[in-house]
Design an enzyme around this catalytic site. Structure first.
Site, PDB file in Angstrom:
ATOM      1  N   GLU A 192      53.324  37.337  26.860  1.00 49.19           N
ATOM      2  CA  GLU A 192      51.912  37.425  27.866  1.00 49.19           C
ATOM      3  C   GLU A 192      50.425  37.448  26.437  1.00 49.19           C
ATOM      4  OE1 GLU A 192      54.127  40.780  31.052  1.00 49.19           O
ATOM      5  OE2 GLU A 192      52.177  41.495  29.018  1.00 49.19           O
TER       6      GLU A 192
ATOM      7  N   ASN B 246      45.279  47.282  41.712  1.00 49.03           N
ATOM      8  CA  ASN B 246      45.102  48.386  39.933  1.00 49.03           C
ATOM      9  C   ASN B 246      44.366  48.785  38.853  1.00 49.03           C
ATOM     10  OD1 ASN B 246      46.785  46.477  39.237  1.00 49.03           O
ATOM     11  ND2 ASN B 246      49.062  48.225  39.055  1.00 49.03           N
TER      12      ASN B 246
ATOM     13  N   HIS C 109      46.611  45.110  34.097  1.00 53.19           N
ATOM     14  CA  HIS C 109      47.560  45.381  34.326  1.00 53.19           C
ATOM     15  C   HIS C 109      48.312  45.727  32.690  1.00 53.19           C
ATOM     16  CE1 HIS C 109      51.660  42.985  33.813  1.00 53.19           C
ATOM     17  NE2 HIS C 109      51.250  42.216  32.560  1.00 53.19           N
TER      18      HIS C 109
ATOM     19  N   LYS D 294      41.554  43.671  35.788  1.00 50.70           N
ATOM     20  CA  LYS D 294      42.111  42.646  37.158  1.00 50.70           C
ATOM     21  C   LYS D 294      40.356  42.679  37.962  1.00 50.70           C
ATOM     22  CE  LYS D 294      46.695  44.061  37.909  1.00 50.70           C
ATOM     23  NZ  LYS D 294      47.877  44.453  38.681  1.00 50.70           N
TER      24      LYS D 294
ATOM     25  N   TYR E 164      53.189  35.670  36.628  1.00 53.57           N
ATOM     26  CA  TYR E 164      53.417  36.818  37.382  1.00 53.57           C
ATOM     27  C   TYR E 164      55.024  35.945  37.778  1.00 53.57           C
ATOM     28  CZ  TYR E 164      49.861  40.653  37.065  1.00 53.57           C
ATOM     29  OH  TYR E 164      49.215  40.985  36.928  1.00 53.57           O
TER      30      TYR E 164
HETATM   31  P1  CMP Z   1      51.043  44.955  37.271  1.00 52.68           P
HETATM   32  O1  CMP Z   1      51.437  45.970  35.833  1.00 52.68           O
HETATM   33  O2  CMP Z   1      50.117  43.557  36.562  1.00 52.68           O
HETATM   34  O3  CMP Z   1      52.572  43.926  37.443  1.00 52.68           O
HETATM   35  C1  CMP Z   1      52.754  43.495  38.682  1.00 52.68           C
HETATM   36  C2  CMP Z   1      51.903  43.744  39.713  1.00 52.68           C
HETATM   37  O4  CMP Z   1      52.482  43.762  40.946  1.00 52.68           O
HETATM   38  C3  CMP Z   1      51.574  45.281  40.110  1.00 52.68           C
HETATM   39  O5  CMP Z   1      50.580  45.877  38.271  1.00 52.68           O
HETATM   40  C4  CMP Z   1      50.880  45.747  41.252  1.00 52.68           C
HETATM   41  O6  CMP Z   1      49.463  45.194  40.939  1.00 52.68           O
HETATM   42  C5  CMP Z   1      52.099  44.915  42.349  1.00 52.68           C
HETATM   43  N1  CMP Z   1      53.127  44.986  42.328  1.00 52.68           N
HETATM   44  C6  CMP Z   1      54.035  45.840  41.568  1.00 52.68           C
HETATM   45  N2  CMP Z   1      55.032  46.426  43.157  1.00 52.68           N
HETATM   46  C7  CMP Z   1      53.957  46.382  44.076  1.00 52.68           C
HETATM   47  C8  CMP Z   1      54.058  46.526  46.188  1.00 52.68           C
HETATM   48  N3  CMP Z   1      55.304  47.441  46.050  1.00 52.68           N
HETATM   49  N4  CMP Z   1      53.198  45.930  46.371  1.00 52.68           N
HETATM   50  C9  CMP Z   1      52.313  45.829  46.315  1.00 52.68           C
HETATM   51  N5  CMP Z   1      51.393  44.991  44.565  1.00 52.68           N
HETATM   52  C10 CMP Z   1      52.747  45.372  43.595  1.00 52.68           C
END
Ligand code: CMP
Length: 139
Positions: free
Chosen positions: A128, A114, A117, A11, A51
């Protein structure tokens, strides 16, 4: 039978912090083979489409804004039991809950930022990978 392919994205926050090398080393050390990889930047439209499954959720707009805020590294990875093993390697979605030694424990800063992904199913891994890579880009 579990599939051999998963998809990951480093990311924008992790790329900006120069964590790309460390993250790719952890991925290789865990036995994943890189089948395709690209450094690119998503438009808001592209991030929104990637997304799409989260559209309507409270975090969707912010996630799209963030994911289009800078370069990302997209990669297709191969290993037996790829989806589950990769999710173990990266740790929980919320880094506050990520296990010691996982990519998110080491490199994530928040639930949204985070670090990486990872696909959540074989079906989504294929969708994907198709989103980012054409046949000629996959070894
Ligand atoms: P990712 O694995 O990229 O898949 C979807 C993303 O949405 C996830 O990682 C987080 O970065 C984001 N995400 C999921 N849940 C939440 C939440 N409750 N609040 C903010 N971001 C979220």
């Amino acid at each position: 039978m579990a599939g051999k392919i998963t998809f990951t994205m480093i990311k924008p926050s992790a790329f900006r912090s120069n964590y790309t090398g460390g993250i790719l080393k952890m991925i290789n050390d865990a036995g994943f083979v890189i089948k395709a990889m690209k450094l690119t930047r998503l438009s808001k439209e592209q991030a929104g489409a990637f997304y799409e499954v989260h559209k309507g959720k409270p975090f969707y707009e912010s996630l799209v804004e963030f994911m289009s805020s800078g370069p990302i590294v997209a990669a297709m990875l191969e290993k037996e039991n790829a989806v589950d093993d990769f999710r173990t390697l990266i740790g929980a979605t919320n880094p506050a809950n990520a296990a010691e030694g996982t990519i998110r424990k080491l490199y994530a800063v928040s639930l949204q930022e985070n670090a990486v992904h990872g696909s959540d199913s074989d079906e989504n891994a294929n969708i994907e990978c198709d989103f980012f890579f054409s046949k000629i880009e996959i070894i």
